[in-house]
Write a protein that holds these residues in place. Structure first.
Motif, mmCIF file in Angstrom:
data_model
loop_
_atom_site.group_PDB
_atom_site.id
_atom_site.type_symbol
_atom_site.label_atom_id
_atom_site.label_comp_id
_atom_site.label_asym_id
_atom_site.label_seq_id
_atom_site.Cartn_x
_atom_site.Cartn_y
_atom_site.Cartn_z
ATOM 1 N N LEU A 1 0.797 -1.227 0.000
ATOM 2 C CA LEU A 1 0.000 0.000 0.000
ATOM 3 C C LEU A 1 0.830 1.279 0.000
ATOM 4 N N ASN A 2 2.128 1.179 -0.155
ATOM 5 C CA ASN A 2 3.012 2.342 -0.078
ATOM 6 C C ASN A 2 2.610 3.464 -1.038
ATOM 7 N N ARG A 3 2.171 3.109 -2.234
ATOM 8 C CA ARG A 3 1.837 4.155 -3.212
ATOM 9 C C ARG A 3 0.577 4.928 -2.844
ATOM 10 N N PHE A 4 -0.209 4.408 -1.896
ATOM 11 C CA PHE A 4 -1.406 5.108 -1.425
ATOM 12 C C PHE A 4 -1.156 5.843 -0.113
ATOM 13 N N ASN A 5 0.094 5.967 0.264
ATOM 14 C CA ASN A 5 0.480 6.514 1.573
ATOM 15 C C ASN A 5 -0.163 7.867 1.869
ATOM 16 N N LYS A 6 -0.308 8.728 0.867
ATOM 17 C CA LYS A 6 -0.878 10.057 1.122
ATOM 18 C C LYS A 6 -2.401 10.016 1.267
ATOM 19 N N HIS A 7 -3.033 8.902 0.876
ATOM 20 C CA HIS A 7 -4.495 8.778 0.967
ATOM 21 C C HIS A 7 -4.951 7.951 2.169
ATOM 22 N N VAL A 8 -4.125 6.994 2.593
ATOM 23 C CA VAL A 8 -4.490 6.086 3.678
ATOM 24 C C VAL A 8 -3.876 6.599 4.979
ATOM 25 N N THR A 9 -4.729 6.895 5.946
ATOM 26 C CA THR A 9 -4.220 7.402 7.220
ATOM 27 C C THR A 9 -3.982 6.294 8.229
ATOM 28 N N ARG A 10 -4.786 5.237 8.149
ATOM 29 C CA ARG A 10 -4.687 4.175 9.148
ATOM 30 C C ARG A 10 -5.206 2.863 8.569
ATOM 31 N N VAL A 11 -4.550 1.759 8.970
ATOM 32 C CA VAL A 11 -5.011 0.422 8.617
ATOM 33 C C VAL A 11 -5.099 -0.384 9.907
ATOM 34 N N GLU A 12 -6.261 -0.953 10.153
ATOM 35 C CA GLU A 12 -6.439 -1.844 11.300
ATOM 36 C C GLU A 12 -6.557 -3.263 10.783
ATOM 37 N N VAL A 13 -5.806 -4.174 11.405
ATOM 38 C CA VAL A 13 -5.766 -5.561 10.988
ATOM 39 C C VAL A 13 -6.257 -6.423 12.153
ATOM 40 N N HIS A 14 -7.173 -7.321 11.867
ATOM 41 C CA HIS A 14 -7.688 -8.253 12.873
ATOM 42 C C HIS A 14 -7.471 -9.672 12.340
ATOM 43 N N ILE A 15 -6.622 -10.422 13.032
ATOM 44 C CA ILE A 15 -6.268 -11.770 12.596
ATOM 45 C C ILE A 15 -6.832 -12.758 13.613
ATOM 46 N N SER A 16 -7.508 -13.790 13.106
ATOM 47 C CA SER A 16 -8.101 -14.758 14.021
ATOM 48 C C SER A 16 -8.029 -16.170 13.460
ATOM 49 N N ASP A 17 -8.120 -17.120 14.370
ATOM 50 C CA ASP A 17 -8.200 -18.535 14.037
ATOM 51 C C ASP A 17 -9.599 -18.962 14.454
ATOM 52 N N GLU A 18 -10.470 -19.146 13.474
ATOM 53 C CA GLU A 18 -11.895 -19.359 13.727
ATOM 54 C C GLU A 18 -12.196 -20.558 14.615
ATOM 55 N N ASN A 19 -11.508 -21.660 14.420
ATOM 56 C CA ASN A 19 -11.750 -22.849 15.241
ATOM 57 C C ASN A 19 -10.427 -23.524 15.564
ATOM 58 N N SER A 20 -9.618 -22.862 16.353
ATOM 59 C CA SER A 20 -8.253 -23.307 16.624
ATOM 60 C C SER A 20 -8.196 -24.681 17.268
ATOM 61 N N ASP A 21 -9.176 -25.019 18.065
ATOM 62 C CA ASP A 21 -9.126 -26.299 18.750
ATOM 63 C C ASP A 21 -9.427 -27.475 17.823
ATOM 64 N N LYS A 22 -10.082 -27.221 16.694
ATOM 65 C CA LYS A 22 -10.468 -28.300 15.785
ATOM 66 C C LYS A 22 -9.609 -28.354 14.528
ATOM 67 N N GLY A 23 -9.007 -27.243 14.155
ATOM 68 C CA GLY A 23 -8.297 -27.197 12.883
ATOM 69 C C GLY A 23 -9.303 -27.162 11.750
ATOM 70 N N GLY A 24 -8.836 -27.342 10.539
ATOM 71 C CA GLY A 24 -9.773 -27.381 9.425
ATOM 72 C C GLY A 24 -9.330 -26.486 8.288
ATOM 73 N N MET A 25 -10.069 -26.614 7.205
ATOM 74 C CA MET A 25 -9.765 -25.841 6.014
ATOM 75 C C MET A 25 -10.221 -24.396 6.164
ATOM 76 N N ASN A 26 -9.411 -23.500 5.704
ATOM 77 C CA ASN A 26 -9.754 -22.076 5.637
ATOM 78 C C ASN A 26 -10.319 -21.529 6.944
ATOM 79 N N ASP A 27 -9.672 -21.869 8.053
ATOM 80 C CA ASP A 27 -10.150 -21.379 9.342
ATOM 81 C C ASP A 27 -9.350 -20.183 9.860
#
Length: 104
Positions: free
Chosen positions: A29-55
């Motif tokens: 996103l470097n080229r958008f630096n003058k337009h983007v003031t903030r980025v919030e990222v939320h990372i999660s493991d939907e079902n960590s105890d079970k594993g699985g595809m695309n969790d």
């Protein structure tokens, strides 16, 4: 551009991991630096105890200067793919939003 990385209790969000996520976002996103003031990222493991595809889920919200925030989400089999997918989607949304504004 400020970048804040949040993880749920199932994802280890140590400093090195956060730094890698921030570097990936800044690189894409470097080229958008003058337009983007903030980025919030939320990372999660939907079902960590079970594993699985695309969790592994990454949600990103970008705040564009003078505009409404835009958000994207991507799910994948591992964290790296989830983060990369979300970054790519966010780049496309920002390009589309800023491109439409340039056309008016």
């Amino acid at each position: 551009m400020q970048i804040q990385v949040n993880t749920d209790r199932n994802v280890e969000g140590h400093e090195e991991f956060s730094a890698q996520v921030k570097a990936k976002i800044e690189d894409v996103l470097n080229r958008f630096n003058k337009h983007v003031t903030r980025v919030e990222v939320h990372i999660s493991d939907e079902n960590s105890d079970k594993g699985g595809m695309n969790d592994k889920r990454c949600l990103m919200e970008a705040r564009l200067e003078g505009r409404q925030p835009v958000a994207v989400t991507h799910q994948a089999a591992n964290l790296n793919l989830a983060i990369q997918g979300a970054v790519d989607k966010l780049k496309n949304v920002i390009e589309s939003t800023l491109g439409r504004l340039d056309n008016h």
